[in-house]
Scaffold this motif. Structure first.
Motif, PDB file in Angstrom:
ATOM      1  N   ALA A   9       0.835  -1.201   0.000  1.00 32.84           N
ATOM      2  CA  ALA A   9       0.000   0.000   0.000  1.00 32.84           C
ATOM      3  C   ALA A   9       0.869   1.249   0.000  1.00 32.84           C
ATOM      4  CB  ALA A   9      -0.931  -0.014   1.213  1.00 32.84           C
ATOM      5  N   LYS A  10       1.965   1.207   0.747  1.00 32.60           N
ATOM      6  CA  LYS A  10       2.880   2.352   0.788  1.00 32.60           C
ATOM      7  C   LYS A  10       3.467   2.611  -0.597  1.00 32.60           C
ATOM      8  CE  LYS A  10       7.313   3.697   2.726  1.00 32.60           C
ATOM      9  NZ  LYS A  10       8.478   3.216   3.444  1.00 32.60           N
ATOM     10  N   ASN A  11       3.852   1.554  -1.291  1.00 33.42           N
ATOM     11  CA  ASN A  11       4.456   1.693  -2.615  1.00 33.42           C
ATOM     12  C   ASN A  11       3.446   2.120  -3.682  1.00 33.42           C
ATOM     13  OD1 ASN A  11       6.977   0.964  -1.657  1.00 33.42           O
ATOM     14  ND2 ASN A  11       6.646  -1.206  -2.048  1.00 33.42           N
ATOM     15  N   LYS A  12       2.179   1.799  -3.489  1.00 29.47           N
ATOM     16  CA  LYS A  12       1.146   2.097  -4.487  1.00 29.47           C
ATOM     17  C   LYS A  12       0.149   3.141  -3.992  1.00 29.47           C
ATOM     18  CE  LYS A  12       1.247  -2.456  -6.619  1.00 29.47           C
ATOM     19  NZ  LYS A  12       0.435  -3.601  -7.038  1.00 29.47           N
ATOM     20  N   PHE A  13       0.544   3.958  -3.037  1.00 24.13           N
ATOM     21  CA  PHE A  13      -0.393   4.861  -2.376  1.00 24.13           C
ATOM     22  C   PHE A  13      -1.131   5.773  -3.349  1.00 24.13           C
ATOM     23  CE2 PHE A  13      -1.459   8.567   0.352  1.00 24.13           C
ATOM     24  CZ  PHE A  13      -2.321   7.908   1.210  1.00 24.13           C
ATOM     25  N   THR A  14      -0.425   6.387  -4.270  1.00 20.12           N
ATOM     26  CA  THR A  14      -1.068   7.288  -5.229  1.00 20.12           C
ATOM     27  C   THR A  14      -2.094   6.537  -6.064  1.00 20.12           C
ATOM     28  OG1 THR A  14       0.913   8.658  -5.318  1.00 20.12           O
ATOM     29  CG2 THR A  14      -0.655   8.921  -7.115  1.00 20.12           C
ATOM     30  N   HIS A  15      -1.731   5.358  -6.525  1.00 17.98           N
ATOM     31  CA  HIS A  15      -2.659   4.531  -7.308  1.00 17.98           C
ATOM     32  C   HIS A  15      -3.891   4.154  -6.477  1.00 17.98           C
ATOM     33  CE1 HIS A  15      -4.154   1.453 -10.002  1.00 17.98           C
ATOM     34  NE2 HIS A  15      -4.085   0.580  -9.022  1.00 17.98           N
ATOM     35  N   LEU A  16      -3.673   3.804  -5.217  1.00 18.42           N
ATOM     36  CA  LEU A  16      -4.795   3.437  -4.347  1.00 18.42           C
ATOM     37  C   LEU A  16      -5.728   4.632  -4.133  1.00 18.42           C
ATOM     38  CD1 LEU A  16      -3.059   1.175  -1.667  1.00 18.42           C
ATOM     39  CD2 LEU A  16      -4.297   0.500  -3.734  1.00 18.42           C
ATOM     40  N   LEU A  17      -5.149   5.820  -3.974  1.00 21.93           N
ATOM     41  CA  LEU A  17      -5.982   7.016  -3.813  1.00 21.93           C
ATOM     42  C   LEU A  17      -6.833   7.271  -5.053  1.00 21.93           C
ATOM     43  CD1 LEU A  17      -3.668   9.536  -1.944  1.00 21.93           C
ATOM     44  CD2 LEU A  17      -5.543   8.176  -1.029  1.00 21.93           C
ATOM     45  N   GLU A  18      -6.287   7.014  -6.218  1.00 25.20           N
ATOM     46  CA  GLU A  18      -7.073   7.159  -7.450  1.00 25.20           C
ATOM     47  C   GLU A  18      -8.243   6.182  -7.470  1.00 25.20           C
ATOM     48  OE1 GLU A  18      -4.163   6.673 -10.518  1.00 25.20           O
ATOM     49  OE2 GLU A  18      -3.309   8.673 -10.189  1.00 25.20           O
ATOM     50  N   ARG A  19      -7.992   4.953  -7.042  1.00 24.97           N
ATOM     51  CA  ARG A  19      -9.063   3.950  -6.991  1.00 24.97           C
ATOM     52  C   ARG A  19     -10.135   4.348  -5.990  1.00 24.97           C
ATOM     53  NH1 ARG A  19      -6.344  -1.943  -6.807  1.00 24.97           N
ATOM     54  NH2 ARG A  19      -8.536  -2.482  -6.550  1.00 24.97           N
ATOM     55  N   VAL A  20      -9.705   4.877  -4.850  1.00 27.89           N
ATOM     56  CA  VAL A  20     -10.656   5.327  -3.833  1.00 27.89           C
ATOM     57  C   VAL A  20     -11.483   6.488  -4.372  1.00 27.89           C
ATOM     58  CG1 VAL A  20     -10.797   6.498  -1.592  1.00 27.89           C
ATOM     59  CG2 VAL A  20      -9.365   4.472  -1.848  1.00 27.89           C
ATOM     60  N   GLN A  21     -10.839   7.384  -5.087  1.00 27.48           N
ATOM     61  CA  GLN A  21     -11.531   8.524  -5.664  1.00 27.48           C
ATOM     62  C   GLN A  21     -12.610   8.068  -6.654  1.00 27.48           C
ATOM     63  OE1 GLN A  21      -8.884  11.249  -7.621  1.00 27.48           O
ATOM     64  NE2 GLN A  21     -10.268  12.968  -7.355  1.00 27.48           N
ATOM     65  N   ASP A  22     -12.392   6.911  -7.274  1.00 36.40           N
ATOM     66  CA  ASP A  22     -13.374   6.349  -8.205  1.00 36.40           C
ATOM     67  C   ASP A  22     -14.476   5.573  -7.490  1.00 36.40           C
ATOM     68  OD1 ASP A  22     -12.043   7.430 -10.360  1.00 36.40           O
ATOM     69  OD2 ASP A  22     -10.867   5.619 -10.744  1.00 36.40           O
ATOM     70  N   GLY A  23     -14.438   5.563  -6.154  1.00 33.62           N
ATOM     71  CA  GLY A  23     -15.513   4.942  -5.382  1.00 33.62           C
ATOM     72  C   GLY A  23     -15.187   3.602  -4.749  1.00 33.62           C
ATOM     73  N   GLU A  24     -14.007   3.106  -4.943  1.00 30.89           N
ATOM     74  CA  GLU A  24     -13.634   1.804  -4.381  1.00 30.89           C
ATOM     75  C   GLU A  24     -13.159   1.954  -2.934  1.00 30.89           C
ATOM     76  OE1 GLU A  24     -10.702  -1.936  -5.583  1.00 30.89           O
ATOM     77  OE2 GLU A  24     -10.964  -0.261  -6.971  1.00 30.89           O
ATOM     78  N   ARG A  25     -13.342   0.908  -2.150  1.00 31.11           N
ATOM     79  CA  ARG A  25     -12.802   0.866  -0.783  1.00 31.11           C
ATOM     80  C   ARG A  25     -11.615  -0.081  -0.765  1.00 31.11           C
ATOM     81  NH1 ARG A  25     -17.509   0.981   3.777  1.00 31.11           N
ATOM     82  NH2 ARG A  25     -18.390   2.970   3.149  1.00 31.11           N
ATOM     83  N   ILE A  26     -10.565   0.330  -0.076  1.00 29.79           N
ATOM     84  CA  ILE A  26      -9.328  -0.451  -0.006  1.00 29.79           C
ATOM     85  C   ILE A  26      -9.042  -0.768   1.460  1.00 29.79           C
ATOM     86  CG2 ILE A  26      -6.859  -0.479  -0.539  1.00 29.79           C
ATOM     87  CD1 ILE A  26      -8.470  -0.070  -3.079  1.00 29.79           C
ATOM     88  N   THR A  27      -8.767  -2.033   1.746  1.00 32.25           N
ATOM     89  CA  THR A  27      -8.402  -2.440   3.099  1.00 32.25           C
ATOM     90  C   THR A  27      -6.894  -2.630   3.171  1.00 32.25           C
ATOM     91  OG1 THR A  27     -10.506  -3.562   3.428  1.00 32.25           O
ATOM     92  CG2 THR A  27      -8.715  -4.197   4.895  1.00 32.25           C
ATOM     93  N   ILE A  28      -6.274  -2.040   4.186  1.00 37.10           N
ATOM     94  CA  ILE A  28      -4.839  -2.188   4.435  1.00 37.10           C
ATOM     95  C   ILE A  28      -4.681  -3.225   5.537  1.00 37.10           C
ATOM     96  CG2 ILE A  28      -2.682  -1.013   5.025  1.00 37.10           C
ATOM     97  CD1 ILE A  28      -4.078   0.166   2.543  1.00 37.10           C
ATOM     98  N   THR A  29      -3.818  -4.201   5.298  1.00 39.33           N
ATOM     99  CA  THR A  29      -3.632  -5.272   6.275  1.00 39.33           C
ATOM    100  C   THR A  29      -2.201  -5.294   6.793  1.00 39.33           C
ATOM    101  OG1 THR A  29      -3.058  -6.888   4.558  1.00 39.33           O
ATOM    102  CG2 THR A  29      -5.392  -6.710   5.161  1.00 39.33           C
ATOM    103  N   LYS A  30      -2.049  -5.837   7.988  1.00 39.10           N
ATOM    104  CA  LYS A  30      -0.727  -6.038   8.583  1.00 39.10           C
ATOM    105  C   LYS A  30      -0.717  -7.469   9.093  1.00 39.10           C
ATOM    106  CE  LYS A  30       2.507  -3.857  11.766  1.00 39.10           C
ATOM    107  NZ  LYS A  30       2.693  -2.733  12.687  1.00 39.10           N
ATOM    108  N   HIS A  31       0.178  -8.268   8.575  1.00 38.78           N
ATOM    109  CA  HIS A  31       0.241  -9.694   8.898  1.00 38.78           C
ATOM    110  C   HIS A  31      -1.106 -10.367   8.642  1.00 38.78           C
ATOM    111  CE1 HIS A  31       4.159  -8.911  10.574  1.00 38.78           C
ATOM    112  NE2 HIS A  31       3.657  -8.039  11.427  1.00 38.78           N
ATOM    113  N   GLY A  32      -1.775  -9.932   7.562  1.00 41.74           N
ATOM    114  CA  GLY A  32      -3.028 -10.550   7.159  1.00 41.74           C
ATOM    115  C   GLY A  32      -4.268 -10.065   7.885  1.00 41.74           C
ATOM    116  N   LYS A  33      -4.095  -9.179   8.855  1.00 42.64           N
ATOM    117  CA  LYS A  33      -5.243  -8.672   9.611  1.00 42.64           C
ATOM    118  C   LYS A  33      -5.550  -7.233   9.184  1.00 42.64           C
ATOM    119  CE  LYS A  33      -4.357 -11.517  13.637  1.00 42.64           C
ATOM    120  NZ  LYS A  33      -4.089 -11.572  15.061  1.00 42.64           N
ATOM    121  N   PRO A  34      -6.822  -6.920   8.947  1.00 42.44           N
ATOM    122  CA  PRO A  34      -7.180  -5.552   8.552  1.00 42.44           C
ATOM    123  C   PRO A  34      -6.854  -4.552   9.656  1.00 42.44           C
ATOM    124  CG  PRO A  34      -9.058  -7.054   8.315  1.00 42.44           C
ATOM    125  CD  PRO A  34      -7.975  -7.805   9.013  1.00 42.44           C
TER     126      PRO A  34
END
Length: 87
Positions: A9-34
């Motif tokens: 997510a850190k490496n693709k943050f800008t891309h993820l923000l674009e997806r969120v702006q288009d209405g998508e929800r993104i879950t960030i996980t740490k060791h597989g847990k949201p």
């Protein structure tokens, strides 16, 4: 809803923000847990204010106008508050 690990997510943050702006929800996980969810922010300004808001605003204006004007200019009041001068 897409899931991304923290590092990805850190490496693709800008891309993820674009997806969120288009209405998508993104879950960030740490060791597989949201741990966080990215989603679009709510619209800060209401589309319609409606009669309830107008009644509140009218009451606010009425109460504001009923107050007496301050005897000292705002700049002096701010200086006194900043400098700790007693009234």
């Amino acid at each position: 809803m897409a899931n991304y690990g923290v590092a990805e997510a850190k490496n693709k943050f800008t891309h993820l923000l674009e997806r969120v702006q288009d209405g998508e929800r993104i879950t960030i996980t740490k060791h597989g847990k949201p741990i966080a969810e990215l989603r679009a922010a709510p619209d800060p300004s209401p589309k319609t204010k409606g009669p309830e808001w107008q009644a509140w605003y009218d009451e606010f204006v009425k109460r504001r106008n009923a107050r007496p004007a301050s005897s000292i200019p705002a700049a002096e009041l701010v200086r006194a508050m900043r400098d700790g001068d007693p009234e």
